[in-house]
Motif scaffolding. Structure first.
Motif, PDB file in Angstrom:
ATOM      1  N   MET A   8       0.771  -1.252   0.000  1.00  0.00           N
ATOM      2  CA  MET A   8       0.000   0.000   0.000  1.00  0.00           C
ATOM      3  C   MET A   8       0.798   1.297   0.000  1.00  0.00           C
ATOM      4  SD  MET A   8      -1.586  -0.007   3.880  1.00  0.00           S
ATOM      5  CE  MET A   8      -2.047  -1.734   3.939  1.00  0.00           C
ATOM      6  N   GLU A   9       2.015   1.301   0.487  1.00  0.00           N
ATOM      7  CA  GLU A   9       2.647   2.599   0.751  1.00  0.00           C
ATOM      8  C   GLU A   9       3.403   3.154  -0.447  1.00  0.00           C
ATOM      9  OE1 GLU A   9       4.933   2.975   4.302  1.00  0.00           O
ATOM     10  OE2 GLU A   9       3.815   1.388   5.289  1.00  0.00           O
ATOM     11  N   GLU A  10       2.987   4.314  -0.899  1.00  0.00           N
ATOM     12  CA  GLU A  10       3.764   5.001  -1.939  1.00  0.00           C
ATOM     13  C   GLU A  10       3.397   6.477  -1.992  1.00  0.00           C
ATOM     14  OE1 GLU A  10       3.318   3.575  -5.975  1.00  0.00           O
ATOM     15  OE2 GLU A  10       5.010   4.792  -6.660  1.00  0.00           O
ATOM     16  N   ILE A  11       4.417   7.312  -2.012  1.00  0.00           N
ATOM     17  CA  ILE A  11       4.213   8.722  -2.330  1.00  0.00           C
ATOM     18  C   ILE A  11       4.119   8.815  -3.843  1.00  0.00           C
ATOM     19  CG2 ILE A  11       5.278  11.005  -2.349  1.00  0.00           C
ATOM     20  CD1 ILE A  11       6.345  10.513   0.351  1.00  0.00           C
ATOM     21  N   VAL A  12       2.990   9.295  -4.311  1.00  0.00           N
ATOM     22  CA  VAL A  12       2.780   9.378  -5.753  1.00  0.00           C
ATOM     23  C   VAL A  12       3.161  10.781  -6.210  1.00  0.00           C
ATOM     24  CG1 VAL A  12       1.106   9.134  -7.621  1.00  0.00           C
ATOM     25  CG2 VAL A  12       0.920   7.706  -5.568  1.00  0.00           C
ATOM     26  N   VAL A  13       4.072  10.838  -7.160  1.00  0.00           N
ATOM     27  CA  VAL A  13       4.536  12.123  -7.686  1.00  0.00           C
ATOM     28  C   VAL A  13       4.009  12.244  -9.111  1.00  0.00           C
ATOM     29  CG1 VAL A  13       6.564  13.524  -8.230  1.00  0.00           C
ATOM     30  CG2 VAL A  13       6.595  11.997  -6.251  1.00  0.00           C
ATOM     31  N   SER A  14       3.398  13.384  -9.411  1.00  0.00           N
ATOM     32  CA  SER A  14       2.801  13.524 -10.738  1.00  0.00           C
ATOM     33  C   SER A  14       3.901  13.559 -11.787  1.00  0.00           C
ATOM     34  CB  SER A  14       1.954  14.797 -10.820  1.00  0.00           C
ATOM     35  OG  SER A  14       2.773  15.934 -10.788  1.00  0.00           O
ATOM     36  N   ARG A  15       3.637  12.889 -12.873  1.00  0.00           N
ATOM     37  CA  ARG A  15       4.610  12.764 -13.942  1.00  0.00           C
ATOM     38  C   ARG A  15       4.818  14.133 -14.621  1.00  0.00           C
ATOM     39  NH1 ARG A  15       8.757   9.669 -15.711  1.00  0.00           N
ATOM     40  NH2 ARG A  15       9.144  10.449 -17.780  1.00  0.00           N
ATOM     41  N   ASP A  16       3.749  14.891 -14.761  1.00  0.00           N
ATOM     42  CA  ASP A  16       3.864  16.138 -15.520  1.00  0.00           C
ATOM     43  C   ASP A  16       4.423  17.286 -14.686  1.00  0.00           C
ATOM     44  OD1 ASP A  16       1.612  16.018 -13.992  1.00  0.00           O
ATOM     45  OD2 ASP A  16       0.279  16.966 -15.443  1.00  0.00           O
ATOM     46  N   GLY A  17       4.138  17.299 -13.375  1.00  0.00           N
ATOM     47  CA  GLY A  17       4.583  18.455 -12.601  1.00  0.00           C
ATOM     48  C   GLY A  17       5.528  18.132 -11.465  1.00  0.00           C
ATOM     49  N   ALA A  18       5.854  16.841 -11.304  1.00  0.00           N
ATOM     50  CA  ALA A  18       6.686  16.390 -10.169  1.00  0.00           C
ATOM     51  C   ALA A  18       6.127  16.876  -8.839  1.00  0.00           C
ATOM     52  CB  ALA A  18       8.138  16.827 -10.342  1.00  0.00           C
ATOM     53  N   ARG A  19       4.796  16.905  -8.761  1.00  0.00           N
ATOM     54  CA  ARG A  19       4.143  17.322  -7.515  1.00  0.00           C
ATOM     55  C   ARG A  19       3.682  16.094  -6.733  1.00  0.00           C
ATOM     56  NH1 ARG A  19       1.915  21.251 -10.957  1.00  0.00           N
ATOM     57  NH2 ARG A  19       2.467  23.384 -10.385  1.00  0.00           N
ATOM     58  N   VAL A  20       3.778  16.207  -5.426  1.00  0.00           N
ATOM     59  CA  VAL A  20       3.311  15.123  -4.567  1.00  0.00           C
ATOM     60  C   VAL A  20       1.789  15.134  -4.564  1.00  0.00           C
ATOM     61  CG1 VAL A  20       3.285  14.219  -2.217  1.00  0.00           C
ATOM     62  CG2 VAL A  20       5.365  15.272  -3.133  1.00  0.00           C
ATOM     63  N   ARG A  21       1.207  13.994  -4.922  1.00  0.00           N
ATOM     64  CA  ARG A  21      -0.246  13.954  -5.086  1.00  0.00           C
ATOM     65  C   ARG A  21      -0.982  13.453  -3.850  1.00  0.00           C
ATOM     66  NH1 ARG A  21      -1.579  10.545 -10.168  1.00  0.00           N
ATOM     67  NH2 ARG A  21      -3.646  11.424  -9.848  1.00  0.00           N
ATOM     68  N   ASN A  22      -0.290  12.858  -2.918  1.00  0.00           N
ATOM     69  CA  ASN A  22      -1.011  12.261  -1.780  1.00  0.00           C
ATOM     70  C   ASN A  22      -0.362  12.587  -0.435  1.00  0.00           C
ATOM     71  OD1 ASN A  22       1.195  10.690  -2.508  1.00  0.00           O
ATOM     72  ND2 ASN A  22       0.241   8.764  -1.937  1.00  0.00           N
ATOM     73  N   PRO A  23      -0.122  13.865  -0.158  1.00  0.00           N
ATOM     74  CA  PRO A  23       0.546  14.203   1.107  1.00  0.00           C
ATOM     75  C   PRO A  23      -0.417  14.225   2.289  1.00  0.00           C
ATOM     76  CG  PRO A  23       0.150  16.203  -0.137  1.00  0.00           C
ATOM     77  CD  PRO A  23      -0.412  15.070  -0.955  1.00  0.00           C
ATOM     78  N   SER A  24      -1.020  13.108   2.608  1.00  0.00           N
ATOM     79  CA  SER A  24      -1.944  13.047   3.742  1.00  0.00           C
ATOM     80  C   SER A  24      -2.110  11.588   4.145  1.00  0.00           C
ATOM     81  CB  SER A  24      -3.315  13.601   3.346  1.00  0.00           C
ATOM     82  OG  SER A  24      -3.993  12.657   2.532  1.00  0.00           O
ATOM     83  N   PHE A  25      -2.621  11.379   5.352  1.00  0.00           N
ATOM     84  CA  PHE A  25      -2.900  10.013   5.792  1.00  0.00           C
ATOM     85  C   PHE A  25      -4.204   9.478   5.202  1.00  0.00           C
ATOM     86  CE2 PHE A  25      -0.165   9.298   9.868  1.00  0.00           C
ATOM     87  CZ  PHE A  25       0.933   9.097   9.051  1.00  0.00           C
ATOM     88  N   THR A  26      -4.889  10.299   4.426  1.00  0.00           N
ATOM     89  CA  THR A  26      -6.051   9.784   3.702  1.00  0.00           C
ATOM     90  C   THR A  26      -5.605   9.011   2.474  1.00  0.00           C
ATOM     91  OG1 THR A  26      -7.271  11.738   4.385  1.00  0.00           O
ATOM     92  CG2 THR A  26      -8.236  10.444   2.626  1.00  0.00           C
ATOM     93  N   ASP A  27      -4.520   9.465   1.875  1.00  0.00           N
ATOM     94  CA  ASP A  27      -4.097   8.847   0.615  1.00  0.00           C
ATOM     95  C   ASP A  27      -2.707   8.244   0.654  1.00  0.00           C
ATOM     96  OD1 ASP A  27      -6.340   9.018  -1.120  1.00  0.00           O
ATOM     97  OD2 ASP A  27      -6.109  11.189  -1.099  1.00  0.00           O
ATOM     98  N   TYR A  28      -1.914   8.571   1.667  1.00  0.00           N
ATOM     99  CA  TYR A  28      -0.718   7.772   1.911  1.00  0.00           C
ATOM    100  C   TYR A  28      -1.100   6.807   3.023  1.00  0.00           C
ATOM    101  CZ  TYR A  28       3.912   6.024   2.561  1.00  0.00           C
ATOM    102  OH  TYR A  28       4.973   5.155   2.616  1.00  0.00           O
ATOM    103  N   LEU A  29      -1.293   5.558   2.665  1.00  0.00           N
ATOM    104  CA  LEU A  29      -1.834   4.600   3.625  1.00  0.00           C
ATOM    105  C   LEU A  29      -0.719   3.794   4.264  1.00  0.00           C
ATOM    106  CD1 LEU A  29      -4.913   3.267   1.612  1.00  0.00           C
ATOM    107  CD2 LEU A  29      -4.792   5.173   3.225  1.00  0.00           C
ATOM    108  N   ILE A  30      -0.781   3.657   5.573  1.00  0.00           N
ATOM    109  CA  ILE A  30       0.106   2.721   6.273  1.00  0.00           C
ATOM    110  C   ILE A  30      -0.769   1.657   6.931  1.00  0.00           C
ATOM    111  CG2 ILE A  30       1.853   4.511   6.618  1.00  0.00           C
ATOM    112  CD1 ILE A  30       1.106   4.613   9.566  1.00  0.00           C
TER     113      ILE A  30
END
Lengths: 196, 296, 798
Positions: free
Chosen positions: C711-733
């Motif tokens: 489950m765990e991954e920081i998703v970085v947008s391909r087009d803008g190199a922006r972090v897409r899930n900087p929260s515990f709602t979408d970065y799941l542990i």
């Protein structure tokens, strides 16, 4: 705005509260009760779990104004809470554990005075079990887990493993892998069961 | 920011009329996240937790009027029989702590396509009771959502309750998340059999800009059940009927790729959940749940 | 309640000072346990100081942009704002870094990653600080992005750090490569020609976050001497200080750090986060400044685990002997170097796993890119490699028709083996035995969800409470993996730790005080120190001094090294104290007993001096009187050397640590949902100083590996190199419902080089957990799964 509430049996009043503040912020930054932890501020970790009028909630998601007039129990008051509960349960049999004047007993002072380190107050069974079972590592999740687990055991003194897992599924821990936390809750349940 | 604390419903409506930009807050499980993360700075917060009538529910023969402020935990504990689909959905909401605070009214107000209650409401059949100082109106839940996090409420209106049809047959709810607890829906599916009207209703979550019913699927299955005499016979469903129902449910999705899942996966998963939940409900129906009433 | 809050130190600073009983080898409870269960333990975010201000950081919304202008006037005009600082306001040094000082304290004319700090604010309420930050006008001009190896090394690639002059600059093939480490041994081409089976595959590891629960925070208090006192949650006080002093323009002795309560670390607190910002604001305003990140900011506030692309080729003979391994590991280090060079060294030197392979051709590199900076996380380069080489071991075994465990055992290293770096493995390496042990454990019961005989318990099924299956399409799979991790700092680093021990008589009883700068981050180092002091000095009462920079460096709480290193330092210092006790005893009582002349025959026990024959010849209280013994000692592990830059040969590592896992999973093969049913581990720990803590480390590490698996991954947008899930709602542990029963087998085969024979424990379980879980999912689904985390759509083809 001004907010009044009872925390761990004592009345508190906070002034100049910004309306966007959470109950968690008020507890931690205004009432000198930082035991409840801020780990996510979005209800996804349970580290700030407190009892609000008896119900376990994420204090980060309760607006300060919503707590007006309510009864809050935090980890700082858990030992007293458990003691009173066991007192109630055993009240008819062994009346009057001498509570008055005991440090941390509600009602003895209107001014909050946190127990100083070194003063040894008896712990709630679940607190002692967390220490004994090795369920504490960094400890940041511990206050929330304790409040949640204590409430579970209040409702269900003999929970199955699945019950424990479900009840604690809103409390993230990053250090322990939860095995020792399960052990701790089982241990607390067993000890409480023996004591009754 | 001002904090408004109406003590009763009339007072709440008056406050909302006076301050139409006021953001209602009940369990706080959406609003406080937005405030904590600085996504939102409303001029007024309108606290509804003091409005006692919002936290009540009442059941009549055919419906449950669920106060907008009844927390999920109470739905799970008290309404399992009347509203089994919603109770199942409620059980998948966040964590125990969130279920202790979060409400169906709040879920509707947030109008997230991923709201867990929505598919169950759609499948059961429900109307949202909204009110303002101007009066009260009831909106079928399928007409309530107008877009991602948007709904039909006027600025002076508040959600008072949801009128949900009492279950007259088996209901199910499934939700896919990438964790075994405390997870937002990648997609969700609800189905309710309504033997009394001999209809089937569905609800799909997080697979379109709004929660949706798979109407074609419902109509197809309804017709197939009717024509085949299945309601009376309780016979096992024809696999080709199930297959078509599944296709139509997946076809009702208009999903997107996002950080929680791909569009293709969502469509696929809705199909799988449609097949399974239909199977579970039909099995329950065959075993008597809802059939006795029907035959009597 | 504020009565005892003075101006010099935060009143709420509570540290572990409690005494617990127990010596080396016992499951002694934590000395900070009571404080932690009562809510009194003061984490860095709990600190409070009279007149305290709140700091806040303005961060870049772009991953790569030129800063054209910054206007702070409107922010400064906001009532309640005490300071706004940008790069131009920095008083002295402008950059910092663990190894290469390439990271700006505040961005100057260019931002290189999404979330890079641009300005800082101090105000009287956090909300005021946030509002002020929102009023800072920054004009950005977006620049082309470097997001992977291709864009980093393209002919016209923008250089992340033009004009690099660091010590890796001269040997890297491109300035956007931080460091490159090849390892060559034997003759791969010749071995390939002899191979019966060749398996070549590409793998990928997503960006994992440490996701400690206590976000970055600290309190900086300006001091009267012009210096600053920083109360901070960190992994290494002294390296923080050494980076801070030049930035603050202060001598090191005016930058005093005290460890505050740390809510987990896992590598994420090795680099500076808010330390410099809080100190700068405190010195600027003359008021104490507290900075606390929230969860969102925390995802931008620390480095992550390097995402990696790996290509592996294994060749073996038909009888199951590995002939060669060729691999290439590309780690994305993001915008700044952090610990990328050391991660490269680990990934390269541990790249083939705990196996004996005569012919090896390895290349590992770390890129500079506009992705989030990556650095230390538990496992440190070895995690990425382990996922790939263990997948390869299964694939080769399958090609050969061999049992995957047997194939591993056939090629497993043991004591006396030679690493691809040429280093002799000179202590126990029970790799085959660890595998045997996990395989021998009984299997968890099948179809547990039906166990009660009643209705299906969905909590025991994939999907859990989400009610996605009642057993449909659920298939069980079993997978195995084993890994190798180095312990301590490698490659010639002068790795040492310091301990100060004070032994004195208080109330008639001898009491030992242990003072180190070790960062207790939850691992239980404080417990171990009390056990060691008790064991070595024979005293019952041991107290712990708060960790601070008034004692010598303890090195970092990382690399599984603290029990070895600071535990070693405590032991070493205790030995010196014991020698002094015996010297004083001899001086005063030498005539009373002949044994005093033979100190090697004497030990301290229960406050007494005892001969090897068990005779008591003196007591500590009497020997010490009112004269304390107070000694500080440094402890070093044996020296290592750098890897050769062309061949990778060298005695690079201090010690190796091994763990094996067996994962049992149940997969809903139609929905692609996974339930890990059991995750068993076996690990050699040399000596379990505290068995309960050892098991706790293995559980915790295993669970983080499980998280990376599913489950765990920081998703970085391909087009803008922006972090897409900087929260515990979408970065799941993993929650407690995702984490299975974890039986643990602990081996204790002593490493004679290490204190008590111990072996660092913390990281090894994080390595093999991930590939074991993925192997089990492969077994259940038949899918190749070359990437972690495994997502549902990878299992359904959707």
């Amino acid at each position: 705005m001004r907010v009044n509430m009872t925390v761990n049996g004592r009345p508190y009043e906070a002034d100049d509260v910004w309306e966007g503040e959470s109950l968690l912020y008020v507890l931690r930054e205004r009432l000198g009760l930082p035991g409840s932890k801020n780990a996510c501020e979005q209800g996804e970790c349970g580290s700030c779990t407190v009892r609000l009028d008896g119900v376990p909630v994420c204090a980060c998601l309760v607006a300060a104004g919503q707590a007006e007039g309510s009864e809050v129990v935090t980890v700082e008051g858990l030992a007293d809470h458990a003691r009173q509960r066991s007192g109630e349960a055993a009240g008819a049999v062994c009346p009057g554990e001498p509570e008055e004047g005991h440090p941390g007993t509600p009602g003895t002072t209107r001014h909050p005075e946190p127990t100083r380190p070194g003063q040894v107050a008896p712990l709630a069974p679940v607190q002692q079990a967390f220490i004994d079972a090795g369920a504490v590592q960094c400890g940041f999740c511990t206050p929330g887990l304790l409040v949640t687990a204590d409430e579970l055991l209040e409702r269900n003194p003999d929970p199955s493993d699945a019950d424990i897992r479900e009840a604690l599924s809103g409390n993230l821990c990053r250090c322990t892998g939860y095995e020792k936390i399960l052990d701790a809750v089982r241990l607390a349940a067993a000890r409480t069961g023996e004591a009754v | 920011m001002d904090f408004l604390r109406p003590a009763g419903w009339e007072e709440a409506l008056a406050a909302k009329a006076e301050h139409p930009t006021a953001v209602p807050i009940a369990g706080g499980t959406d609003v406080m996240v937005e405030i904590n993360f600085d996504h939102r700075r409303p001029e007024y917060l309108l606290d509804l937790t003091r409005v006692a009538e919002l936290a009540e529910w009442e059941a009549t023969d055919r419906t449950v009027r669920l106060g907008a402020g009844v927390p999920y935990t109470r739905i799970i504990e008290e309404l399992r029989t009347e509203l089994p689909g919603l109770a199942l959905a409620a059980h998948t909401v966040g964590s125990p702590q969130i279920r202790n605070r979060g409400t169906v009214g709040g879920n509707l107000g947030a109008a997230s396509p991923a709201g867990d209650a929505h598919p169950a409401l759609l499948a059961a059949g429900a109307e949202v009771e909204v009110a303002s100082v101007r009066g009260t109106r009831r909106i079928p839940v399928e007409e309530f959502f107008t877009g991602v996090k948007r709904h039909v409420l006027e600025p002076d209106e508040l959600i008072r309750a949801v009128h949900i049809r009492r279950a007259d047959g088996p209901q199910q709810f499934s939700k896919v998340g990438t964790r075994n607890a405390m997870v937002i829906a990648v997609c969700a599916f609800a189905v309710a059999l309504h033997p009394r009207t001999r209809t089937v209703r569905t609800g799909i979550g997080s697979a379109a800009p709004t929660p949706v019913r798979a109407r074609e699927a419902e109509e197809f299955l309804g017709a197939a059940l009717d024509e085949g005499g299945f309601w009376d016979s309780g016979a096992p469903l024809d696999p080709s009927v199930v297959r078509r129902f599944v296709e139509l449910c997946a076809g009702a999705c208009r999903p997107i790729d996002d950080v929680r899942g791909t569009a293709a996966y969502r469509r696929h998963a809705v199909g799988v959940m449609a097949r399974r939940t239909l199977g579970w409900t039909w099995e329950a129906y065959r075993e008597g749940e809802g059939r006795t009433a029907q035959c009597a | 309640m504020a009565a005892d809050r003075t101006a010099s130190a935060p009143a709420t600073l509570t540290q572990a000072t409690g005494a617990t009983r127990g010596t080396v080898g016992e499951s002694t409870p934590r000395p900070d346990g009571t404080l932690k269960v009562t809510g009194e333990f003061a984490y860095s975010s709990d600190l409070w100081h009279e007149d305290m201000l709140w700091g806040f950081t303005l961060r870049s919304p772009y991953a790569h942009a030129a800063i054209r202008s910054v206007d702070t006037a409107e922010a400064l005009a906001l009532p309640g704002v005490y300071a706004v600082m940008t790069h131009d306001d920095l008083p002295a040094g402008t950059h910092y870094g663990l190894e290469i000082h390439d990271q700006p304290v505040l961005a100057k004319d260019r931002v290189r990653f999404h979330g890079e700090p641009v300005a800082i604010v101090a105000a009287d309420h956090p909300e005021t600080a946030r509002r002020a930050a929102a009023r800072i006008a920054v004009e950005y001009e977006e620049l082309p992005l470097v997001v992977d190896e291709a864009t980093a090394t393209a002919p016209d690639a923008p250089l992340l750090h033009p004009g690099r002059r660091d010590h890796h600059a001269s040997h890297v093939p491109h300035p956007n490569i931080v460091h490159r480490q090849p390892i060559r041994r034997g003759d791969v081409a010749a071995a390939r020609a002899r191979a019966d089976v060749v398996v070549r595959r590409d793998y990928e590891v997503g960006m994992q976050d440490q996701a400690f629960l206590g976000p970055e925070s600290g309190l900086a208090v300006p001091a009267e001497d012009g210096g600053v006192d920083l109360y901070i949650a960190t992994q290494w006080l002294h390296v923080d200080r050494d980076q801070l002093a030049p930035v603050l323009g202060l001598p090191a002795d005016k930058v005093r750090l005290t460890l505050s309560g740390v809510g987990g670390a896992f590598g994420a607190r090795e680099d500076l986060s808010m330390q410099a910002h809080a100190c700068l604001l405190a010195l600027r305003t003359g008021r104490p400044v507290k900075i606390v990140y929230n969860r969102y900011e925390s995802f931008f506030g620390h480095v992550h685990r390097h995402p990696a692309k790996l290509t592996y080729e294994h060749g073996a003979t038909r009888d199951g002997t590995l002939l060669y391994v060729q691999c290439r590991i590309v780690l994305d280090g993001g915008a700044y170097a952090s610990s990328s060079p050391a991660v490269v060294g680990n990934a390269a030197s541990l790249s083939i796993g705990p196996y004996v392979v005569g012919n090896v051709d390895v290349e590992a590199i770390a890129l500079y890119s506009n992705n989030p900076p990556c650095g230390a996380m538990r496992g440190f380069g070895a995690v990425q490699a382990c996922f790939a080489y263990e997948a390869q071991m299964d694939a080769v075994a399958a090609e050969l028709g061999l049992d995957p465990v047997e194939f591993r055992q056939r090629n497993a290293m043991s004591q006396g083996a030679t690493m691809p770096t040429g280093q002799l493995v000179d202590s126990p390496a029970p790799v085959a035995e660890l595998l045997r042990r996990v395989k021998a454990l009984p299997m968890p019961p099948e179809r547990d969800w039906e166990a009660a005989g009643g209705p299906v318990d969905v909590r025991a099924l994939p999907g859990g409470l989400s009610n996605t299956t009642h057993g449909e399409a659920v298939v069980r799979g079993v997978g195995y993996a084993v890994g190798i991790k180095n312990v301590g700092f490698s490659e010639g680093f002068d790795d040492y730790s310091t301990a100060r021990i004070r032994l004195e008589v208080i109330g008639g009883e001898p009491v030992a005080l242990v003072h180190t700068a070790m960062a207790e981050v939850g691992q239980g180092g404080v417990t171990v120190h009390t056990q060691i002091a008790r064991t070595e000095l024979g005293v019952d009462r041991v107290t712990l001094h708060p960790a601070d920079t008034r004692v010598g460096s303890a090195g970092s709480t990382s690399a599984s090294r603290q029990t070895y290193m600071t535990g070693g330092a405590v032991k070493h210092a205790c030995e010196a104290v014991r020698a002094e006790v015996l010297r004083r005893g001899r001086e005063r009582f030498g005539a009373s007993h002949p044994a005093w002349a033979e100190p090697e025959r004497l030990r301290l026990e229960d406050g007494k001096v005892v001969t090897d024959g068990g005779e008591v010849i003196g007591d500590l209280a009497g020997i010490l009187g009112d004269e304390a013994i107070d000694l500080e000692r440094e402890f070093r592990h044996r020296p290592t050397e750098p890897f050769d830059l062309r061949t990778g040969q060298g005695f690079g590592h201090v010690q190796y640590s091994f763990c094996a896992h067996r994962a049992v999973v149940e997969v809903d093969t139609e929905l692609g949902l996974v339930k890990v049913v059991e995750l068993a581990a076996a690990q050699d720990v040399g000596k379990a100083i505290n068995p309960l803590s050892v098991v706790g480390q293995i559980h915790g590490g295993s669970t983080q590996g499980l998280g990376l698996a599913v489950m765990e991954e920081i998703v970085v947008s391909r087009d803008g190199a922006r972090v897409r899930n900087p929260s515990f709602t979408d970065y799941l542990i993993p929650t407690i419902l995702d984490t299975p029963a974890m039986p643990v087998e602990v081996l204790e085969l002593a490493d004679d080089n290490a204190p008590y024979g111990l072996r660092g424990v913390g990281e090894a379980p994080t390595l093999s957990s991930t590939p074991a879980v993925v192997a089990a999912i492969r077994a259940a689904t038949g899918r190749p799964l070359k990437r972690v985390p495994v997502r549902p759509e990878h299992l359904t083809g959707g």
